[in-house]
Design a protein around this motif. Structure first.
Motif, short mmCIF file in Angstrom:
data_model
loop_
_atom_site.label_atom_id
_atom_site.label_comp_id
_atom_site.label_asym_id
_atom_site.label_seq_id
_atom_site.Cartn_x
_atom_site.Cartn_y
_atom_site.Cartn_z
N UNK A 93 -12.66 0.08 1.13
CA UNK A 93 -13.61 0.65 0.18
C UNK A 93 -13.12 0.40 -1.23
N UNK A 94 -13.83 -0.42 -1.97
CA UNK A 94 -13.49 -0.67 -3.37
C UNK A 94 -14.14 0.42 -4.21
N UNK B 61 0.85 -1.20 0.00
CA UNK B 61 0.00 0.00 0.00
C UNK B 61 0.88 1.25 0.00
N UNK B 62 0.22 2.39 -0.18
CA UNK B 62 0.90 3.67 -0.08
C UNK B 62 0.16 4.57 0.88
N UNK B 63 0.67 5.77 1.05
CA UNK B 63 0.05 6.75 1.94
C UNK B 63 -1.40 6.97 1.54
N UNK B 64 -2.23 7.24 2.53
CA UNK B 64 -3.65 7.41 2.28
C UNK B 64 -4.08 8.85 2.17
N UNK C 166 -8.50 6.66 -6.92
CA UNK C 166 -8.94 7.64 -5.93
C UNK C 166 -8.87 9.06 -6.49
N UNK C 167 -9.96 9.79 -6.36
CA UNK C 167 -10.03 11.20 -6.76
C UNK C 167 -10.67 12.00 -5.62
N UNK C 168 -10.00 13.05 -5.17
CA UNK C 168 -10.44 13.79 -3.99
C UNK C 168 -10.78 15.23 -4.33
N UNK C 169 -11.78 15.75 -3.65
CA UNK C 169 -12.11 17.17 -3.70
C UNK C 169 -11.33 17.86 -2.58
N UNK C 170 -10.59 18.92 -2.93
CA UNK C 170 -9.75 19.61 -1.95
C UNK C 170 -10.12 21.09 -1.85
N UNK D 298 -4.39 2.10 -6.51
CA UNK D 298 -5.08 3.33 -6.10
C UNK D 298 -6.61 3.23 -6.23
N UNK D 299 -7.14 2.01 -6.22
CA UNK D 299 -8.59 1.86 -6.36
C UNK D 299 -9.25 1.26 -5.13
#
Length: 423
Positions: free
Chosen positions: A408-409, A319-322, A414-418, A338-339
């Motif tokens: 969470x699949x 894994x990598x950083x979350x 992963x796409x985030x709102x910042x 990353x999914x």
């Protein structure tokens, strides 16, 4: 050189502080440096250092049960006492103690038999060698280092003696470690008493890499290492390069009978999750007794951590950083593709767990360790302004006693709102 991929996916290493200081349970090296006892009293512990019950295969088995992928052994601390038969000095447990044998080689062999990577700790400085305290750095940024074990009084410098130390002791012992044990990682310490030019760190790093192209060097190389080594506290803002948190099971590094504040499994799980959630490794320290055995309580803690890691291995490696802080109340990690997002919940989830700022649709949510599938719904949001709602995940029926992990699949990476929201 490129960072070795094994290191960033190792997640857990075991730090082993073992030396003559375990005989009387005093602070490693610092006890005589600070004047708590004389250097002669400190080194007299050599007469009672036996390693009588040293079983490196048992060590390697324990480290494996803990979930570790590498270990780092103190081959020579600041006291100058070597755990191998060095030709550079006579100050070793081989020549000067009842142990009477090399302790480093069997450790390296035992780790490799179990597929663990071999790390060796080595102190640049040596508070016992007469040629070491012979020069002073141009600037004393830390006044407490002006100690006669570390440097001469002003005006008493002997640069030729320090050159002898570099050539025959410092460089000589490092060559022995590289040639005899072929470590995957060198963990340096003790550079603060000289400046970069005096150590010639760039030259040293280049020569080590020429000898061992795949080796990793920790960050205590004055800018010439491969990763950072914060100590005893998880960074609030994780470094943007590989890093490793060195951390103690109790309050001290070496074995001390008065070291009674042993961290619980819950504490260890928490700091481990926070560390890997920030993209780092945890280098968890244990100090053996002088005979080479571990305190039962330390063994239990390592095994407890390992059992939790085994239950939640999918969220640990690879894994990598979350998520950055603010999206979830707790650490998280992200799968290699990353999914899949893994949320760590330290407290028992009640009613729901929230996740904010997620653009992706969630295909499925699982509880690691139990396999339970959880429902969820999206609340609020401003779709026309591209602001996602809050994902509210149903609390599981059964959680983990130390930290529950939700997988969470996601649809896509992963796409985030910042952003700050819209009004």
């Amino acid at each position: 050189m490129a960072m070795q991929p094994w290191f960033t996916q190792a997640k857990l290493g075991i730090f082993v502080h073992w030396g003559v200081y375990a005989v009387d349970g005093v602070a490693e090296s610092w006890s005589f440096y600070a004047g708590e006892l004389s250097r002669e009293e400190y080194l007299a512990q050599l007469d009672r250092f036996t390693a009588a019950n040293y079983d490196p295969d048992a060590w390697a088995d324990l480290f494996t049960r803990a979930g570790a992928r590498y270990a780092v052994l103190t081959t020579k601390h600041h006291d100058g006492v070597a755990l191998w038969d060095t030709d550079a000095t006579d100050l070793s447990v081989v020549k000067r103690s009842p142990a009477g044998r090399d302790l480093v080689g069997p450790y390296a062999d035992a780790l490799r038999r179990r597929g663990l990577h071999v790390g060796l700790y080595f102190a640049h400085n040596d508070w016992s060698h007469p040629d070491y305290p012979t020069v002073r750095p141009a600037h004393l940024h830390r006044p407490w280092v002006d100690n006669r074990f570390a440097m001469p009084a002003p005006g008493a410098e002997d640069p030729a003696a320090f050159e002898r130390y570099l050539a025959h002791v410092h460089r000589g012992q490092l060559r022995e470690l590289l040639d005899r044990y072929h470590p995957d990682l060198l963990w340096f310490d003790g550079s603060w008493e000289r400046d970069e030019q005096q150590w010639r760190m760039g030259e040293l790093a280049a020569s080590i890499r020429e000898h061992s192209p795949d080796i990793l060097l920790n960050g205590r190389m004055m800018g010439h290492g491969d990763y950072l080594t914060p100590e005893l506290g998880v960074p609030i803002n994780p470094p943007d390069m590989p890093w490793e948190l060195c951390y103690t099971l109790g309050d001290y590094w070496g074995h001390r009978p008065d070291d009674v504040n042993v961290k619980s499994v819950r504490e260890l799980v928490r700091v481990f999750a926070e560390t890997i959630g920030g993209g780092g490794n945890l280098l968890l320290n244990v100090g053996p007794r002088q005979d080479g055995t571990f305190v039962d309580e330390h063994v239990q803690r390592l095994e407890g951590l390992g059992e939790w890691i085994a239950r939640n291995a999918e969220a640990v490696y690879p894994t990598g950083a979350g998520l950055p802080y603010g999206h979830h109340y707790g650490p998280s990690t992200l799968s290699a593709d990353r999914s899949t997002l893994y949320l760590f919940c330290f407290d028992t989830p009640r009613e729901f767990v929230e996740l904010r700022g997620l653009y992706n649709k969630v295909r499925d949510i699982r509880v690691l360790g139990t396999g339970e599938h959880l429902g969820h719904r999206v609340v609020g949001g401003f779709p026309s302004r591209n602001v996602p709602g809050v994902v509210r995940i149903d609390a599981p029926v059964t959680g983990d006693p130390y930290a529950t992990v939700l997988a969470l699949d996601l649809e896509g990476e992963l796409a985030l709102y910042r952003g700050h929201g819209e009004g």
